[in-house]
Scaffold this motif. Structure first.
Motif, mmCIF file in Angstrom:
data_model
loop_
_atom_site.group_PDB
_atom_site.id
_atom_site.type_symbol
_atom_site.label_atom_id
_atom_site.label_comp_id
_atom_site.label_asym_id
_atom_site.label_seq_id
_atom_site.Cartn_x
_atom_site.Cartn_y
_atom_site.Cartn_z
ATOM 1 N N ASN A 83 28.541 37.813 32.778
ATOM 2 C CA ASN A 83 28.107 38.810 33.746
ATOM 3 C C ASN A 83 27.592 40.016 32.992
ATOM 4 N N SER A 84 27.063 40.981 33.694
ATOM 5 C CA SER A 84 26.434 42.108 33.009
ATOM 6 C C SER A 84 27.432 42.949 32.226
ATOM 7 N N HIS A 85 28.654 43.041 32.677
ATOM 8 C CA HIS A 85 29.657 43.848 31.979
ATOM 9 C C HIS A 85 30.457 42.948 31.034
ATOM 10 N N GLY A 86 30.229 43.085 29.744
ATOM 11 C CA GLY A 86 30.943 42.271 28.762
ATOM 12 C C GLY A 86 30.378 40.877 28.598
ATOM 13 N N ASP A 87 29.106 40.687 28.956
ATOM 14 C CA ASP A 87 28.490 39.364 28.861
ATOM 15 C C ASP A 87 28.648 38.789 27.454
ATOM 16 N N SER A 88 29.008 37.520 27.391
ATOM 17 C CA SER A 88 29.153 36.743 26.156
ATOM 18 C C SER A 88 30.343 37.151 25.293
ATOM 19 N N THR A 89 31.268 37.949 25.827
ATOM 20 C CA THR A 89 32.485 38.269 25.087
ATOM 21 C C THR A 89 33.629 37.427 25.638
ATOM 22 N N TYR A 90 34.658 37.249 24.824
ATOM 23 C CA TYR A 90 35.823 36.464 25.218
ATOM 24 C C TYR A 90 36.877 37.378 25.822
ATOM 25 N N ALA A 91 37.426 36.939 26.952
ATOM 26 C CA ALA A 91 38.360 37.785 27.693
ATOM 27 C C ALA A 91 39.473 36.937 28.309
ATOM 28 N N LEU A 92 40.504 37.627 28.741
ATOM 29 C CA LEU A 92 41.624 37.011 29.449
ATOM 30 C C LEU A 92 41.230 36.735 30.887
ATOM 31 N N PRO A 93 41.881 35.766 31.546
ATOM 32 C CA PRO A 93 41.643 35.609 32.975
ATOM 33 C C PRO A 93 42.172 36.833 33.722
ATOM 34 N N GLY A 94 41.499 37.183 34.805
ATOM 35 C CA GLY A 94 41.953 38.322 35.599
ATOM 36 C C GLY A 94 40.848 38.847 36.478
ATOM 37 N N GLY A 95 41.176 39.894 37.216
ATOM 38 C CA GLY A 95 40.194 40.474 38.128
ATOM 39 C C GLY A 95 40.760 41.684 38.840
ATOM 40 N N HIS A 96 40.089 42.041 39.919
ATOM 41 C CA HIS A 96 40.439 43.248 40.664
ATOM 42 C C HIS A 96 41.698 43.081 41.505
ATOM 43 N N LEU A 97 42.518 44.108 41.494
ATOM 44 C CA LEU A 97 43.689 44.198 42.353
ATOM 45 C C LEU A 97 43.215 44.433 43.782
ATOM 46 N N GLU A 98 43.707 43.634 44.714
ATOM 47 C CA GLU A 98 43.346 43.794 46.123
ATOM 48 C C GLU A 98 44.364 44.690 46.822
ATOM 49 N N PHE A 99 43.927 45.323 47.901
ATOM 50 C CA PHE A 99 44.783 46.245 48.640
ATOM 51 C C PHE A 99 46.096 45.564 49.042
ATOM 52 N N GLY A 100 47.222 46.225 48.747
ATOM 53 C CA GLY A 100 48.534 45.734 49.136
ATOM 54 C C GLY A 100 49.111 44.660 48.239
ATOM 55 N N GLU A 101 48.385 44.251 47.232
ATOM 56 C CA GLU A 101 48.801 43.155 46.362
ATOM 57 C C GLU A 101 49.663 43.691 45.216
ATOM 58 N N SER A 102 50.703 42.945 44.839
ATOM 59 C CA SER A 102 51.489 43.306 43.654
ATOM 60 C C SER A 102 50.737 42.839 42.410
ATOM 61 N N PHE A 103 51.116 43.383 41.253
ATOM 62 C CA PHE A 103 50.488 42.942 40.010
ATOM 63 C C PHE A 103 50.718 41.444 39.795
ATOM 64 N N GLU A 104 51.942 40.985 40.101
ATOM 65 C CA GLU A 104 52.279 39.562 39.919
ATOM 66 C C GLU A 104 51.452 38.679 40.844
ATOM 67 N N GLU A 105 51.277 39.109 42.093
ATOM 68 C CA GLU A 105 50.466 38.335 43.043
ATOM 69 C C GLU A 105 49.011 38.256 42.576
ATOM 70 N N CYS A 106 48.482 39.385 42.130
ATOM 71 C CA CYS A 106 47.104 39.413 41.649
ATOM 72 C C CYS A 106 46.942 38.500 40.431
ATOM 73 N N ALA A 107 47.883 38.564 39.504
ATOM 74 C CA ALA A 107 47.820 37.725 38.306
ATOM 75 C C ALA A 107 47.780 36.244 38.689
ATOM 76 N N GLY A 108 48.676 35.825 39.572
ATOM 77 C CA GLY A 108 48.714 34.429 39.999
ATOM 78 C C GLY A 108 47.451 34.009 40.719
ATOM 79 N N ARG A 109 46.959 34.853 41.613
ATOM 80 C CA ARG A 109 45.746 34.539 42.375
ATOM 81 C C ARG A 109 44.545 34.419 41.454
ATOM 82 N N GLU A 110 44.368 35.393 40.575
ATOM 83 C CA GLU A 110 43.198 35.383 39.692
ATOM 84 C C GLU A 110 43.210 34.197 38.731
ATOM 85 N N VAL A 111 44.356 33.900 38.124
ATOM 86 C CA VAL A 111 44.426 32.762 37.204
ATOM 87 C C VAL A 111 44.090 31.470 37.949
#
Length: 153
Positions: free
Chosen positions: A32-60
């Motif tokens: 994608n345009s931000h960080g294109d061609s770099t290696y990164a961990l799985p993850g993404g944006h936190l959604e409203f009302g979501e815990s960090f653990e829930e977001c981690a599980g959903r994104e992975v």
């Protein structure tokens, strides 16, 4: 509002996951345009009302098809990206987890955003390059995502 009718950039929250298996960590090559061609961990944006653990599980699961367990908070970083088409500001929450099924391999569930996933040894010569900026800074600082004590299963 800023001059020209544009709203100023607003910080966003990202949750990323050090998914660990043995002495390896899961990384994918961004598309994608931000960080294109770099290696990164799985993850993404936190959604409203979501815990960090829930977001981690959903994104992975959305990105790799894998379920995770043993999710825990590691650290938080403040990342401002001034270069590029538009400035970005991310508060990045780094989590640690392991696959629910150690024998399962990740699948590339979002080929438009990632070239694929691979397991890499957590040592400078074992990691692919280039790394995504925030991850690269963590590696350079000597950060270690692995538990200091063996985890009980």
């Amino acid at each position: 509002m800023e001059q020209g009718g544009r709203d100023p950039p607003v910080p966003r929250v990202a949750v990323v996951v050090f998914l660990l298996k043995g002495n390896t960590v899961l990384l994918g090559r961004r598309r994608n345009s931000h960080g294109d061609s770099t290696y990164a961990l799985p993850g993404g944006h936190l959604e409203f009302g979501e815990s960090f653990e829930e977001c981690a599980g959903r994104e992975v699961e959305e990105e790799t098809g894998m379920k995770i367990e043993g999710t825990e908070l590691l650290t938080v970083t403040n990342n401002v990206f001034r270069d590029g088409e538009k400035p970005l500001h991310y508060v990045t929450v780094f989590m640690r987890a392991r696959p629910e099924d150690e024998g399962e391999e990740p699948r590339n569930m979002e080929p438009g955003k990632c070239d694929g996933w691979g397991w890499y040894e957590w040592k400078e010569e074992g990691l692919p390059t280039p790394l995504f900026g925030p991850l690269e800074r963590m590696v350079a600082s000597g950060f270690n995502p692995f538990p200091t004590q063996p985890q009980q299963h």
